[in-house]
Design a protein around this motif. Structure first.
Motif, PDB file in Angstrom:
ATOM      1  N   ALA A  53      -5.232   2.376  -8.195  1.00 49.76           N
ATOM      2  CA  ALA A  53      -5.285   1.846  -6.836  1.00 49.76           C
ATOM      3  C   ALA A  53      -4.238   0.748  -6.675  1.00 49.76           C
ATOM      4  N   TRP A  54      -3.698   0.629  -5.453  1.00 53.10           N
ATOM      5  CA  TRP A  54      -2.667  -0.367  -5.199  1.00 53.10           C
ATOM      6  C   TRP A  54      -2.725  -0.814  -3.747  1.00 53.10           C
ATOM      7  N   GLN A 107     -10.842  -4.485  -3.857  1.00 49.55           N
ATOM      8  CA  GLN A 107     -10.962  -3.050  -3.609  1.00 49.55           C
ATOM      9  C   GLN A 107     -10.004  -2.201  -4.439  1.00 49.55           C
ATOM     10  N   THR A 108      -8.977  -2.806  -5.039  1.00 51.96           N
ATOM     11  CA  THR A 108      -8.083  -2.022  -5.899  1.00 51.96           C
ATOM     12  C   THR A 108      -8.359  -2.263  -7.380  1.00 51.96           C
ATOM     13  N   GLN A 145       0.800  -1.230   0.000  1.00 56.39           N
ATOM     14  CA  GLN A 145       0.000   0.000   0.000  1.00 56.39           C
ATOM     15  C   GLN A 145       0.829   1.274   0.000  1.00 56.39           C
ATOM     16  N   HIS A 191      -4.969  -0.497   1.484  1.00 58.28           N
ATOM     17  CA  HIS A 191      -4.888  -0.099   0.084  1.00 58.28           C
ATOM     18  C   HIS A 191      -4.910   1.424  -0.035  1.00 58.28           C
ATOM     19  N   VAL A 195      -5.641   4.711  -2.942  1.00 58.26           N
ATOM     20  CA  VAL A 195      -6.313   5.048  -4.196  1.00 58.26           C
ATOM     21  C   VAL A 195      -5.940   6.478  -4.579  1.00 58.26           C
ATOM     22  N   THR A 219     -13.860   0.597  -2.159  1.00 65.84           N
ATOM     23  CA  THR A 219     -13.562   1.892  -2.751  1.00 65.84           C
ATOM     24  C   THR A 219     -14.843   2.441  -3.388  1.00 65.84           C
ATOM     25  N   ASN A 226      -5.671  -6.470  -2.332  1.00 67.13           N
ATOM     26  CA  ASN A 226      -6.812  -6.578  -3.236  1.00 67.13           C
ATOM     27  C   ASN A 226      -7.618  -7.846  -2.945  1.00 67.13           C
TER      28      ASN A 226
END
Length: 172
Positions: A120-121, A128-129, A89, A108, A110, A148, A124
């Motif tokens: 996003a990173w 969510q990314t 993250q 994470h 965004v 997200t 996951n």
């Protein structure tokens, strides 16, 4: 700045020398302040270095606080992240520029780019990314622990990630 509530990690004990604050971000265990001179002050839980602001960090225009990481958006559109990195993250994608907003979830991160797209990173596990294919026209972003949310310029909301309690089910 005035803070109250649980103070197990000193996250509500505001540093006495803190002045000129223009924005605040908080997680459950640390707090981050953006000062009007573009510098950042952080306090509270610091086992992963999330409250240790990188030396020389200036020209910041926005901040976000994840559970155990901190993110700063610089005025040149680049992103700096520090703290816990078990899910990547804080590993900002190479070449990420032209960012206009940031958000930090549990594990994470965004970024909203000026062209209305999302990057996003990090973790996951719940998707969510993974932004929905073709998502464009985003004007603002928000994140929860495992999801997200994006507000599009046409007023619609798009959400993705964990949906165990309906948090990504947007009302019709």
């Amino acid at each position: 700045v005035v803070a109250w509530g649980s103070n197990t990690y000193g996250q509500t004990t505001v540093p006495t020398e803190l002045t000129g604050v223009q924005a605040i971000a908080a997680s459950s265990s640390h707090t981050v302040a953006l000062k009007s001179d573009g510098t950042v002050t952080a306090w509270g839980y610091n086992a992963y270095g999330q409250s240790t602001v990188p030396a020389g960090l200036t020209d910041v225009q926005a901040i976000a606080a994840g559970e155990q990481h901190t993110v700063a958006l610089k005025s040149d559109g680049t992103v700096v992240a520090w703290g816990y990195n078990g899910s990547g993250q804080t590993t900002v994608p190479a070449g990420l520029t032209d960012v206009k907003a940031i958000a930090a979830g549990l594990w994470h991160t965004v970024a909203l780019k000026s062209d209305g797209t999302i990057v996003a990173w990090g973790d996951n596990f719940f998707g969510q990314t993974t932004a929905p294919a073709g998502l464009t026209g985003v004007q603002s972003i928000a994140v929860g622990h495992f999801y997200t949310v994006a507000l599009k310029s046409d007023g619609t909301v798009v959400a993705w990630g964990r949906n165990s309690d309906g948090q990504t089910t947007v009302p019709a």
